[in-house]
Design an enzyme around this catalytic site. Structure first.
Site, mmCIF file in Angstrom:
data_model
loop_
_atom_site.group_PDB
_atom_site.id
_atom_site.type_symbol
_atom_site.label_atom_id
_atom_site.label_comp_id
_atom_site.label_asym_id
_atom_site.label_seq_id
_atom_site.Cartn_x
_atom_site.Cartn_y
_atom_site.Cartn_z
ATOM 1 N N ASP A 1 -3.187 -7.921 -8.581
ATOM 2 C CA ASP A 1 -2.926 -6.787 -9.462
ATOM 3 C C ASP A 1 -3.126 -5.485 -8.697
ATOM 4 O O ASP A 1 -3.980 -4.667 -9.026
ATOM 5 C CB ASP A 1 -3.805 -6.831 -10.710
ATOM 6 C CG ASP A 1 -3.277 -5.911 -11.814
ATOM 7 O OD1 ASP A 1 -2.237 -5.268 -11.594
ATOM 8 O OD2 ASP A 1 -3.911 -5.849 -12.879
ATOM 9 N N GLY B 1 -5.282 2.304 -20.943
ATOM 10 C CA GLY B 1 -5.060 3.542 -20.223
ATOM 11 C C GLY B 1 -5.926 3.682 -18.999
ATOM 12 O O GLY B 1 -5.683 4.528 -18.143
ATOM 13 N N SER C 1 -8.064 -3.601 -13.649
ATOM 14 C CA SER C 1 -6.987 -4.501 -14.035
ATOM 15 C C SER C 1 -6.922 -4.695 -15.544
ATOM 16 O O SER C 1 -5.877 -4.495 -16.155
ATOM 17 C CB SER C 1 -7.167 -5.862 -13.341
ATOM 18 O OG SER C 1 -6.197 -6.798 -13.773
ATOM 19 N N HIS D 1 0.230 -4.065 -12.231
ATOM 20 C CA HIS D 1 0.945 -4.143 -13.499
ATOM 21 C C HIS D 1 1.425 -2.769 -13.948
ATOM 22 O O HIS D 1 2.351 -2.679 -14.751
ATOM 23 C CB HIS D 1 0.102 -4.831 -14.580
ATOM 24 C CG HIS D 1 -1.082 -4.063 -15.072
ATOM 25 N ND1 HIS D 1 -2.361 -4.314 -14.661
ATOM 26 C CD2 HIS D 1 -1.180 -3.058 -15.972
ATOM 27 C CE1 HIS D 1 -3.209 -3.503 -15.278
ATOM 28 N NE2 HIS D 1 -2.511 -2.731 -16.089
ATOM 29 N N SER E 1 -6.205 1.354 -16.723
ATOM 30 C CA SER E 1 -5.624 0.561 -15.636
ATOM 31 C C SER E 1 -5.397 1.410 -14.395
ATOM 32 O O SER E 1 -4.886 2.529 -14.463
ATOM 33 C CB SER E 1 -4.284 -0.029 -16.071
ATOM 34 O OG SER E 1 -4.456 -1.128 -16.906
#
Length: 363
Positions: free
Chosen positions: A244, A322, A339, A222, A324
């Site tokens: 993801d 943040g 994720s 993402h 991720s």
């Protein structure tokens, strides 16, 4: 960007913590594969959660890698005779079985067998019925091998009518399904700010990898789907939703095979594996830095607003916006890519799947 700042970025492997954990005195003990800081943080988390001694917590960390490998090997060999596996409170392998013959095989291999009433196929059939309910944003569906149940998690932000349909479906399935209601919603963990940045968005750098002499960062899909050009290089792959994971070309000239621990030290990563329920883990990320917790579930479907992501790892490690893309790991073993989060849990894309998808190897 100078080389020092580049190194800080490319060593970042993200995921989450409410501030930096101070290593306990147990960090001085040698635990193979663990840096002193990660050992200390993991021991501290275990002693705080369970009220056990530093020595007992250290022993769990020492045995769990071999235990997870044994549990996976046994479950694979048993096929339809097994119904999942996990690590017990001592970090030792437990395999759910549906026949006495399978129980004997597990015992002969030196693991604990647990005779359960529902097979893997029965659990999967129940999960499929729940997954067929449309519009289930802000919910997740996973398996709890300890309870031999499917777990349906419904967050407050889920649509009331959809939640009612899911609950009714779960009721028809009886005690094969447990319904957990949690606050908030299920959200991917992207944010505006610093760390690896591009297009006004911030993520955390994931695992440094390489292919044919070129360095890459395996990150959250993402993130790479949303941003074409990062401050470390361009996005070259994205799979989201569904999966993801994504790929960023690392043009900084610095790509160590280590995770930053946010205090000047690092955790070397030497291998990758799939996570096991009950496994003690840590993660690092640009928002919450370093925290540790436990794997709560694997094979989880999380229904974000952007769509469903399947086969995720659910943990108790804190994450926030943040984080991720950051790394989930157990000592020197890489496990996942951050994720998202929801209901007090965090969710990670398995890293082995991402490495295989892009044909890259850990640095």
């Amino acid at each position: 960007m100078n080389r020092t700042s580049r190194t800080a970025i490319t060593m970042a492997a993200g995921a989450l913590a409410l501030g930096l954990l101070v290593p306990s005195t147990a960090s001085a003990r040698s635990i193979e594969g663990y840096s002193a800081d990660v050992a200390g943080a993991a021991v501290e988390a275990l002693t705080a959660e369970r009220g056990i001694t530093d020595a007992a917590a250290s022993e769990i960390l020492r045995v769990q890698e071999a235990s997870a490998a044994k549990a996976t090997k046994l479950a694979d060999a048993l096929g339809a005779e097994q119904a999942g596996s996990y690590l017990d409170a001592d970090g030792l392998p437990v395999v759910n079985v549906v026949t006495e013959a399978a129980a004997d095989k597990v015992a002969d291999a030196g693991a604990t067998a647990k005779l359960v009433s529902r097979s893997a196929d029965q659990l999967e059939a129940a999960r499929a019925q729940l997954a067929a309910v449309q519009g289930a944003t802000h919910t997740s569906i996973g398996l709890d091998p300890v309870a031999n149940q499917v777990v349906l998690t419904i967050a407050d932000e889920a649509d009331d009518a959809v939640a009612a349909r899911l609950t009714a479906t779960a009721a028809r399935l009886g005690d094969a399904v447990r319904v957990d209601n949690v606050t908030g919603g299920m959200h991917k963990a992207i944010y505006n700010g610093e760390a690896i940045t591009g297009g006004g968005s911030r993520c955390s750098a994931g695992f440094n990898t390489n292919r044919d002499g070129q360095d890459y960062i395996v990150d959250a899909g993402h993130c790479t789907a949303a941003v074409a050009e990062w401050n470390v290089g361009p996005s070259e792959g994205a799979s989201f939703p569904g999966d993801d994971y994504g790929l960023i070309r690392n043009d900084t000239g610095s790509a160590p095979g280590e995770v930053t621990l946010w205090d000047g030290s690092t955790q070397p990563i030497s291998s990758a594996a799939d996570a096991t329920v009950g496994q003690q883990i840590c993660k690092s990320g640009s928002t919450t830095q370093l925290t540790c917790g436990v794997v709560q579930a694997v094979g989880v479907t999380v229904n974000y607003a952007e769509g469903a992501v399947h086969e995720l790892v659910q943990t108790s490690a804190a994450v926030n916006s943040g984080d991720s893309g950051g790394c989930l790991f157990a000592g020197s073993v890489g496990l996942g890519i951050t994720s998202g989060m929801g209901g007090g849990s965090s969710y990670f894309q398995p890293v082995v799947e991402a490495l295989d998808a892009y044909g890259v190897s850990l640095n």
